[in-house]
Design a protein around this motif. Structure first.
Motif, mmCIF file in Angstrom:
data_model
loop_
_atom_site.group_PDB
_atom_site.id
_atom_site.type_symbol
_atom_site.label_atom_id
_atom_site.label_comp_id
_atom_site.label_asym_id
_atom_site.label_seq_id
_atom_site.Cartn_x
_atom_site.Cartn_y
_atom_site.Cartn_z
ATOM 1 N N MET A 1 -38.878 -39.047 23.172
ATOM 2 C CA MET A 1 -38.818 -38.061 22.078
ATOM 3 C C MET A 1 -39.125 -36.664 22.598
ATOM 4 O O MET A 1 -40.083 -36.463 23.332
ATOM 5 N N GLU A 2 -38.272 -35.700 22.229
ATOM 6 C CA GLU A 2 -38.477 -34.314 22.647
ATOM 7 C C GLU A 2 -38.955 -33.478 21.460
ATOM 8 O O GLU A 2 -38.616 -33.760 20.307
ATOM 9 N N LEU A 3 -39.725 -32.440 21.771
ATOM 10 C CA LEU A 3 -40.177 -31.472 20.778
ATOM 11 C C LEU A 3 -39.505 -30.144 21.064
ATOM 12 O O LEU A 3 -39.529 -29.669 22.198
ATOM 13 N N ILE A 4 -38.911 -29.553 20.032
ATOM 14 C CA ILE A 4 -38.206 -28.285 20.170
ATOM 15 C C ILE A 4 -38.874 -27.239 19.284
ATOM 16 O O ILE A 4 -39.104 -27.479 18.090
ATOM 17 N N LEU A 5 -39.192 -26.093 19.876
ATOM 18 C CA LEU A 5 -39.668 -24.940 19.115
ATOM 19 C C LEU A 5 -38.461 -24.098 18.743
ATOM 20 O O LEU A 5 -37.686 -23.698 19.620
ATOM 21 N N GLY A 6 -38.271 -23.860 17.452
ATOM 22 C CA GLY A 6 -37.143 -23.063 16.975
ATOM 23 C C GLY A 6 -37.598 -21.739 16.403
ATOM 24 O O GLY A 6 -38.617 -21.670 15.700
ATOM 25 N N LEU A 7 -36.843 -20.669 16.689
ATOM 26 C CA LEU A 7 -37.129 -19.328 16.192
ATOM 27 C C LEU A 7 -35.905 -18.775 15.479
ATOM 28 O O LEU A 7 -34.785 -18.861 16.000
ATOM 29 N N GLU A 8 -36.110 -18.183 14.311
ATOM 30 C CA GLU A 8 -35.012 -17.602 13.537
ATOM 31 C C GLU A 8 -35.378 -16.191 13.086
ATOM 32 O O GLU A 8 -36.462 -15.963 12.532
ATOM 33 N N SER A 9 -34.468 -15.233 13.346
ATOM 34 C CA SER A 9 -34.734 -13.831 12.960
ATOM 35 C C SER A 9 -33.439 -13.059 12.804
ATOM 36 O O SER A 9 -33.394 -11.873 13.095
ATOM 37 N N SER A 10 -32.383 -13.706 12.324
ATOM 38 C CA SER A 10 -31.065 -13.070 12.327
ATOM 39 C C SER A 10 -30.828 -12.113 11.169
ATOM 40 O O SER A 10 -29.929 -11.273 11.231
ATOM 41 N N CYS A 11 -31.633 -12.239 10.101
ATOM 42 C CA CYS A 11 -31.420 -11.349 8.955
ATOM 43 C C CYS A 11 -32.771 -10.878 8.412
ATOM 44 O O CYS A 11 -33.426 -10.068 9.049
ATOM 45 N N ASP A 12 -33.187 -11.393 7.265
ATOM 46 C CA ASP A 12 -34.448 -10.909 6.676
ATOM 47 C C ASP A 12 -35.469 -12.018 6.486
ATOM 48 O O ASP A 12 -36.417 -11.872 5.712
ATOM 49 N N ALA A 49 -35.824 -5.555 11.439
ATOM 50 C CA ALA A 49 -36.184 -5.754 12.846
ATOM 51 C C ALA A 49 -37.661 -5.490 13.084
ATOM 52 O O ALA A 49 -38.334 -6.237 13.806
ATOM 53 N N ARG A 50 -38.197 -4.425 12.484
ATOM 54 C CA ARG A 50 -39.616 -4.112 12.661
ATOM 55 C C ARG A 50 -40.504 -5.207 12.064
ATOM 56 O O ARG A 50 -41.535 -5.574 12.636
ATOM 57 N N ALA A 51 -40.080 -5.740 10.919
ATOM 58 C CA ALA A 51 -40.865 -6.811 10.290
ATOM 59 C C ALA A 51 -40.860 -8.068 11.156
ATOM 60 O O ALA A 51 -41.884 -8.746 11.295
ATOM 61 N N HIS A 52 -39.710 -8.406 11.744
ATOM 62 C CA HIS A 52 -39.649 -9.558 12.651
ATOM 63 C C HIS A 52 -40.636 -9.383 13.808
ATOM 64 O O HIS A 52 -41.365 -10.313 14.175
ATOM 65 N N ALA A 53 -40.631 -8.190 14.386
ATOM 66 C CA ALA A 53 -41.505 -7.926 15.537
ATOM 67 C C ALA A 53 -42.977 -8.049 15.163
ATOM 68 O O ALA A 53 -43.808 -8.473 15.982
ATOM 69 N N ASP A 54 -43.313 -7.700 13.931
ATOM 70 C CA ASP A 54 -44.714 -7.752 13.493
ATOM 71 C C ASP A 54 -45.218 -9.174 13.290
ATOM 72 O O ASP A 54 -46.390 -9.466 13.551
ATOM 73 N N VAL A 55 -44.351 -10.069 12.799
ATOM 74 C CA VAL A 55 -44.863 -11.364 12.328
ATOM 75 C C VAL A 55 -44.453 -12.570 13.169
ATOM 76 O O VAL A 55 -45.019 -13.653 12.997
ATOM 77 N N GLY A 87 -30.710 -6.048 15.798
ATOM 78 C CA GLY A 87 -32.116 -5.763 16.063
ATOM 79 C C GLY A 87 -32.992 -6.975 15.847
ATOM 80 O O GLY A 87 -33.852 -7.304 16.666
ATOM 81 N N GLY A 88 -32.772 -7.664 14.733
ATOM 82 C CA GLY A 88 -33.543 -8.864 14.449
ATOM 83 C C GLY A 88 -33.245 -9.980 15.427
ATOM 84 O O GLY A 88 -34.157 -10.679 15.887
ATOM 85 N N VAL A 89 -31.964 -10.165 15.753
ATOM 86 C CA VAL A 89 -31.588 -11.202 16.719
ATOM 87 C C VAL A 89 -32.290 -10.965 18.048
ATOM 88 O O VAL A 89 -32.809 -11.900 18.684
ATOM 89 N N MET A 90 -32.347 -9.701 18.485
ATOM 90 C CA MET A 90 -32.982 -9.377 19.763
ATOM 91 C C MET A 90 -34.471 -9.707 19.747
ATOM 92 O O MET A 90 -35.012 -10.211 20.735
ATOM 93 N N VAL A 91 -35.139 -9.450 18.621
ATOM 94 C CA VAL A 91 -36.571 -9.761 18.527
ATOM 95 C C VAL A 91 -36.804 -11.250 18.758
ATOM 96 O O VAL A 91 -37.652 -11.659 19.561
ATOM 97 N N GLY A 92 -36.053 -12.098 18.059
ATOM 98 C CA GLY A 92 -36.240 -13.531 18.187
ATOM 99 C C GLY A 92 -35.840 -14.064 19.547
ATOM 100 O O GLY A 92 -36.534 -14.904 20.130
ATOM 101 N N LEU A 93 -34.711 -13.567 20.079
ATOM 102 C CA LEU A 93 -34.236 -14.072 21.358
ATOM 103 C C LEU A 93 -35.159 -13.645 22.499
ATOM 104 O O LEU A 93 -35.470 -14.458 23.390
ATOM 105 N N VAL A 94 -35.623 -12.399 22.493
ATOM 106 C CA VAL A 94 -36.543 -11.951 23.536
ATOM 107 C C VAL A 94 -37.849 -12.734 23.462
ATOM 108 O O VAL A 94 -38.421 -13.124 24.495
ATOM 109 N N THR A 95 -38.331 -12.995 22.251
ATOM 110 C CA THR A 95 -39.541 -13.811 22.106
ATOM 111 C C THR A 95 -39.313 -15.212 22.670
ATOM 112 O O THR A 95 -40.163 -15.760 23.384
ATOM 113 N N GLY A 96 -38.159 -15.798 22.365
ATOM 114 C CA GLY A 96 -37.844 -17.112 22.894
ATOM 115 C C GLY A 96 -37.761 -17.124 24.403
ATOM 116 O O GLY A 96 -38.266 -18.053 25.059
ATOM 117 N N LYS A 97 -37.165 -16.092 24.969
ATOM 118 C CA LYS A 97 -37.072 -15.990 26.429
ATOM 119 C C LYS A 97 -38.466 -15.900 27.055
ATOM 120 O O LYS A 97 -38.749 -16.556 28.071
#
Length: 344
Positions: A1-12, A49-55, A87-97
């Motif tokens: 069994m694998e565990l996956i961490l998922g991140l979503e930030s594409s809109c609001d 985008a700013r809200a994604h970065a904050d939370v 902007g939002g996509v970049m926040v989530g993807l950079v965090t994931g990276k």
């Protein structure tokens, strides 16, 4: 069994989730931005985008804590890499990276649309490929034959507005507030769907695609006329959208022999009128009907984690320099639809 961490930030919606490969949602944390965008009647990309970065970082910590696991226990990190507000996509993807690099874990760049497309398989373990999917959301309105992970055939798309956009714009015209979809649905329940004569763009047309811009304009004229109450306009608009969705989906069913089910996903799939009409259509064609739970229809991280789990099982991972994309069609080989502003 694998565990996956998922991140979503594409809109609001900012979200983080832990999902296991055996379909258990161990945690899901989500922060909405409705109050921030409500004064504008729609999503403002810079504010989002700013809200994604904050939370996002606190949400990841909370998701790990709720699942009672550490980052070291995660097998892969899945993050939305598009399409969406860049902007939002970049926040989530950079965090994931950053998380993947720091923990030495594989990164999975998830197409947000594939997250929606595969989300019914998270809720329904026996849903088999291929299935016919109506993907209907704020930014997209498509009919797809989902043949497998990363294998999608687009049968139809919108040539202008998506259905969700039309709901939001109708809510704004009627002064119903934001987000528009639930507000219009509540008002429509109090109105007469036959009260206002509204068009059904492309109804009965041989062209496979959707169009909602003309319907939106007709709603604006109905509001300006002052002849109808908001509830009747909302009800008539909702019925027009449903009629268009059913007509186009009926046409797609004929183009998808062998489909195991008719599936609906995306934010508009939370609309009960839409779900009921599609369920009836599926029954008339002896097709199984599948719709995710309401909370899985709107943007969330569980569907991103699950799409990541499916891709990880197929051996599909991504390098740390994978780009964020504002546009990312599920079927890059689909013939372009006519019109400007196509939601590929």
């Amino acid at each position: 069994m694998e565990l996956i961490l998922g991140l979503e930030s594409s809109c609001d919606e900012t979200a983080a989730a832990i999902v296991s490969s055996d379909r258990r949602i161990l945690s899901h944390k989500l922060a909405g931005q409705e109050a921030a965008h409500a004064p504008y009647g729609g999503v403002v990309p810079e504010i989002a985008a700013r809200a994604h970065a904050d939370v996002l970082a606190p949400l990841v910590e909370a998701a790990l804590a709720e699942a009672q696991v550490s980052l070291a226990d995660i097998d892969a990190v899945a993050a939305t890499a598009g399409p969406g507000l860049i902007g939002g996509v970049m926040v989530g993807l950079v965090t994931g990276k950053a998380l993947a690099h720091a923990a030495g874990k594989p990164l999975i760049a998830v197409n947000h649309l594939e997250g929606h497309a595969l989300s019914p398989r998270l809720a329904e373990p026996d849903l088999a490929f291929p299935y016919l999917l109506l993907l209907v959301s704020g930014g997209h309105c498509q009919l797809l034959l989902v043949r497998g992970v990363g294998d999608h055939v687009r049968l139809a798309t919108t040539i202008d507005d998506a259905a969700g956009e039309a709901f939001d714009k109708t809510a704004k015209l009627l002064g119903l507030g934001f987000p528009g979809g639930p507000a219009v649905e509540r008002a429509a329940a109090l109105g007469d769907p036959r009260a206002v004569p509204l068009p059904r763009p492309l109804l009965g047309s041989a062209e496979p695609h959707f169009s909602f811009a003309g319907l939106k304009s007709a709603v604006a004229r109905a509001v300006q006329s002052g002849e109808h109450c908001a509830e009747d306009i909302a009800a008539s608009f909702s019925q027009a959208v449903i009629d268009c969705l059913i007509d186009r989906t009926r046409r797609a069913i004929a183009q998808a022999p062998g489909a195991t089910a008719l599936v609906v996903a995306g934010g508009v799939a939370a609309n009960q009128g839409v779900r009921s009409a599609l369920q009836a259509l599926a029954a008339r064609h002896d097709l199984r009907f599948v719709a995710p739970p309401l909370w899985l229809c709107t943007d969330n991280a569980a569907m991103i984690a699950w799409a990541g789990a499916e891709r990880f099982a197929a051996g599909l991972t991504d390098p740390l320099d994978v780009p964020a994309r504002a546009r990312w069609p599920l079927d890059p080989h689909a013939e372009p639809a006519r019109g400007a502003g196509v939601k590929a």
